[in-house]
Design an enzyme around this catalytic site. Structure first.
Site, mmCIF file in Angstrom:
data_model
loop_
_atom_site.group_PDB
_atom_site.id
_atom_site.type_symbol
_atom_site.label_atom_id
_atom_site.label_comp_id
_atom_site.label_asym_id
_atom_site.label_seq_id
_atom_site.Cartn_x
_atom_site.Cartn_y
_atom_site.Cartn_z
ATOM 1 N N LYS A 147 0.936 -1.261 0.062
ATOM 2 C CA LYS A 147 0.105 -0.137 0.032
ATOM 3 C C LYS A 147 0.912 1.079 0.028
ATOM 4 O O LYS A 147 0.610 2.240 -1.004
ATOM 5 C CB LYS A 147 -0.840 0.054 1.129
ATOM 6 C CG LYS A 147 -1.776 1.246 1.216
ATOM 7 C CD LYS A 147 -2.849 1.220 2.461
ATOM 8 C CE LYS A 147 -3.409 2.624 2.558
ATOM 9 N NZ LYS A 147 -4.310 2.794 3.612
ATOM 10 N N ARG B 123 -5.082 -4.019 6.500
ATOM 11 C CA ARG B 123 -5.573 -5.253 7.021
ATOM 12 C C ARG B 123 -6.863 -5.644 6.395
ATOM 13 O O ARG B 123 -7.601 -6.717 6.480
ATOM 14 C CB ARG B 123 -5.906 -5.069 8.449
ATOM 15 C CG ARG B 123 -4.507 -4.789 9.170
ATOM 16 C CD ARG B 123 -4.640 -4.779 10.724
ATOM 17 N NE ARG B 123 -5.372 -3.218 11.120
ATOM 18 C CZ ARG B 123 -4.754 -2.320 11.486
ATOM 19 N NH1 ARG B 123 -3.403 -2.286 10.890
ATOM 20 N NH2 ARG B 123 -5.352 -1.177 11.591
ATOM 21 N N HIS C 4 -2.155 -31.599 19.109
ATOM 22 C CA HIS C 4 -0.718 -32.204 19.689
ATOM 23 C C HIS C 4 0.312 -31.277 19.816
ATOM 24 O O HIS C 4 1.423 -31.795 20.045
ATOM 25 C CB HIS C 4 -0.469 -33.023 18.368
ATOM 26 C CG HIS C 4 -1.501 -34.411 18.225
ATOM 27 N ND1 HIS C 4 -1.184 -35.625 18.449
ATOM 28 C CD2 HIS C 4 -2.406 -34.036 17.191
ATOM 29 C CE1 HIS C 4 -2.363 -36.177 18.328
ATOM 30 N NE2 HIS C 4 -3.162 -35.532 17.168
HETATM 31 O O1 F6P Z 1 2.855 -3.715 10.088
HETATM 32 C C1 F6P Z 1 2.379 -2.513 9.723
HETATM 33 C C2 F6P Z 1 2.159 -2.402 8.260
HETATM 34 O O2 F6P Z 1 1.791 -1.100 7.762
HETATM 35 C C3 F6P Z 1 0.751 -3.145 7.912
HETATM 36 O O3 F6P Z 1 -0.588 -2.404 8.469
HETATM 37 C C4 F6P Z 1 0.491 -3.635 6.548
HETATM 38 O O4 F6P Z 1 -0.234 -4.339 6.070
HETATM 39 C C5 F6P Z 1 2.042 -3.933 6.228
HETATM 40 O O5 F6P Z 1 2.788 -3.042 7.154
HETATM 41 C C6 F6P Z 1 2.454 -3.884 4.916
HETATM 42 O O6 F6P Z 1 2.314 -2.453 4.535
HETATM 43 P P1 F6P Z 1 2.606 -1.953 3.049
HETATM 44 O O7 F6P Z 1 1.069 -2.793 2.262
HETATM 45 O O8 F6P Z 1 2.174 -0.537 3.018
HETATM 46 O O9 F6P Z 1 3.644 -2.479 2.491
#
Ligand code: F6P
Length: 514
Positions: free
Chosen positions: A192, A255, A371
């Site tokens: 993202k 998420r 297990h």
């Molecule tokens: O763990 C932090 C975070 O920003 C998550 O919320 C996100 O899913 C992950 O790192 C990867 O972020 P990006 O998709 O921006 O690489």
């Protein structure tokens, strides 16, 4: 939050043993029916929980007192629910058949998927694309991996197999390059932010390996790289062709992004129809969440049970136990969804809160868990909230075996067993659990399942008065790691105000001669 009357009533009820007495309350059929819910392909039995109908009623009062109905409406109206980043959370629009976001997102994804499947996309080696390697971490990895594994029965030779590179690990990348057909592979940088260190490091390592391979000739007409990101300009800056970038909106949280173009690997591996059916399933759960009274609203009831254990009974753990290997990634996905969304200590007003929020989430494929750690469940002195998840469609003895084992575990935890003469075999019982059944592992059921938990944590965030759509805490560790790296490279580590233990550990790394 805590100063309301309902909270005080629940604190008093939690002190009374009768509200935690499963062995007697379980016999009450009317109570069982009140604590059993259905929506689409899902069946949720909450009756094996420490939950009297009186507590259940008070928990619904707590939801009312938290103005949950209005907050649910805010989410679907795309109001600013992500207060720290001052934006809406748009994931529900991606599965709404009447919303343009779903239409536009699917159109873009399908065009590229069809071009790949019709051999219209050529890798930088002049070959058609036959495999995809997803380079991403967190929500840019877990959702696609979970869905692809869950829908594994849909994969056929006409689909494109997907591999994942998530953690930074040279051996993992080397191993990956051993097992894929490099010249027929498309490497998809899913991020993202297009700023996550692990993802960029993996991308650099992959590009370096590609460059070293004879015949690697990237140009405007052929490329081995694509990107899925909310920052397309950053993808272009490293030379990815515009036509090979699938963008998505910043209002889609990491998420919650598998419904967006981040889900492109799912479309390639399981097919466009399957991906759309997943969206339809999530939309069924969206409507259920929007329209169903709280006492029969699956995400709300799950959320309230979690709050009852966390804030009133005082249990800090939670186990997710899918009794189906196709959901083996589900606990990992849920860990991020729950702990990164609600593992917070500031409320929406920026004040530090004095009540716990996210539990410590763990889990594994149920049969492996039996297990590994079920001994502690049966004979440990405290209790642990847990969700069993099973899939009813079973056309094999092994799936029936899994289902009966899952059901037996919940019953055994609840009933316990006493042995007159071999007292260390005593199991106290009265251990709670929730059981969720999916009619089948089809895309629609998977969509309902994931959306249910998404709305569960949103519900909890409303009642806890916190923002479940940001993750400021994870930035601290990343920043310090970068500062350490920089100070070591510039050889002035001593300028970094570090404690003696951390300084010593870093020096161990620097002085190690492997
Ligand atoms: O763990 C932090 C975070 O920003 C998550 O919320 C996100 O899913 C992950 O790192 C990867 O972020 P990006 O998709 O921006 O690489």
């Amino acid at each position: 939050m805590r100063n309301n009357r309902v909270w005080a009533t629940l604190e008093q009820l939690a002190q009374k043993p009768e509200h935690k007495d499963l062995k007697h309350s379980i016999a009450d059929v009317e109570r069982m029916e009140a604590l059993t819910l259905q929506c689409g392909d899902l069946y949720l039995d909450c009756s094996k929980n420490w939950l009297s109908l009186q507590v259940f009623e008070q928990l619904q009062q707590l939801a009312e007192a938290s103005d949950l109905k209005a907050s649910i409406q805010k989410l679907f109206n795309l109001e600013t629910v992500n207060t720290s980043e001052n934006q809406a959370a748009g994931h529900t629009t991606l599965r709404d058949p009447n919303h343009q976001n779903r239409k536009h997102n699917l159109e873009r994804m399908k065009v590229l998927a069809e071009r790949i499947k019709n051999n219209k996309i050529t890798t930088a080696f002049g070959k058609p694309v036959k495999q995809l390697v997803n380079i991403g971490i967190g929500g840019s990895y877990l959702g696609p991996r979970l869905a692809i594994e869950a829908l594994t029965d849909l994969q056929s030779e006409s689909q494109i197999p997907v591999y994942f590179a998530a953690s930074v690990d040279d051996s993992l990348i080397n191993q990956l390059f051993q097992s894929i057909d490099i010249e027929h592979s498309l490497f998809c940088i899913s991020s993202k932010s297009f700023g996550t260190a692990e993802t960029l490091m993996n991308a650099e390592a992959v590009i370096e390996k590609l460059k070293q391979r004879p015949g690697y000739l990237p140009n405007d007409n052929q490329s081995s790289l694509m990107a899925i990101t909310a920052k397309p300009e950053r993808a272009k800056a490293i030379g990815i062709n515009d036509s090979m970038i699938l963008p998505f909106d910043t209002t889609i949280g990491g998420r919650f992004s598998l419904w967006s173009s981040i889900g492109f690997p799912i479309m390639l591996a399981a097919g466009s129809d399957a991906f759309e059916e997943m969206l339809d399933g999530a939309n069924i759960m969206d409507n259920h969440y929007l329209e169903t009274p709280f006492d029969k609203n699956m995400p709300v009831v799950l959320a309230l049970i979690g709050i009852w254990y966390r804030n009133f009974i005082g249990l800090s753990g939670y186990a997710c136990l899918p009794y189906d290997a196709r959901l083996r990634c589900f606990p990992k996905w849920l860990q991020q969804l729950m702990m990164e969304s609600t593992g917070k200590m500031h409320n929406l007003q920026g004040q530090t809160i004095d009540y716990p929020t996210s539990p410590w989430v763990f889990g594994d494929h149920g049969q492996l868990s039996q297990h590994a750690f079920f001994q502690a469940f049966h004979q440990g002195i405290d209790a642990l909230p847990m969700d069993f998840i099973g899939v009813l469609d079973h056309d094999s003895p092994s799936q029936r075996f899994l289902l009966f084992n899952m059901i037996a575990q919940g019953a055994a935890l609840m009933s316990g067993e006493s042995h007159e003469h071999i007292d260390n075999h005593d199991c106290p019982g009265n251990k709670p659990s929730t059981t969720l059944l999916l009619n089948s592992m089809n895309p629609k059921a998977v969509g309902q399942l994931l959306a249910m938990y998404e709305h569960m944590i949103y519900t909890q965030s409303v009642i806890w008065n916190i923002n479940c759509f940001d993750q400021p805490g994870v930035e601290l560790g990343k920043k310090l790691a970068k500062r350490i790296e920089k100070h070591v490279q510039e050889n002035h580590l001593d300028d970094l105000p570090l404690d003696p233990s951390t300084q010593n550990l870093i020096k161990k790394v620097m002085n190690h001669e492997g």
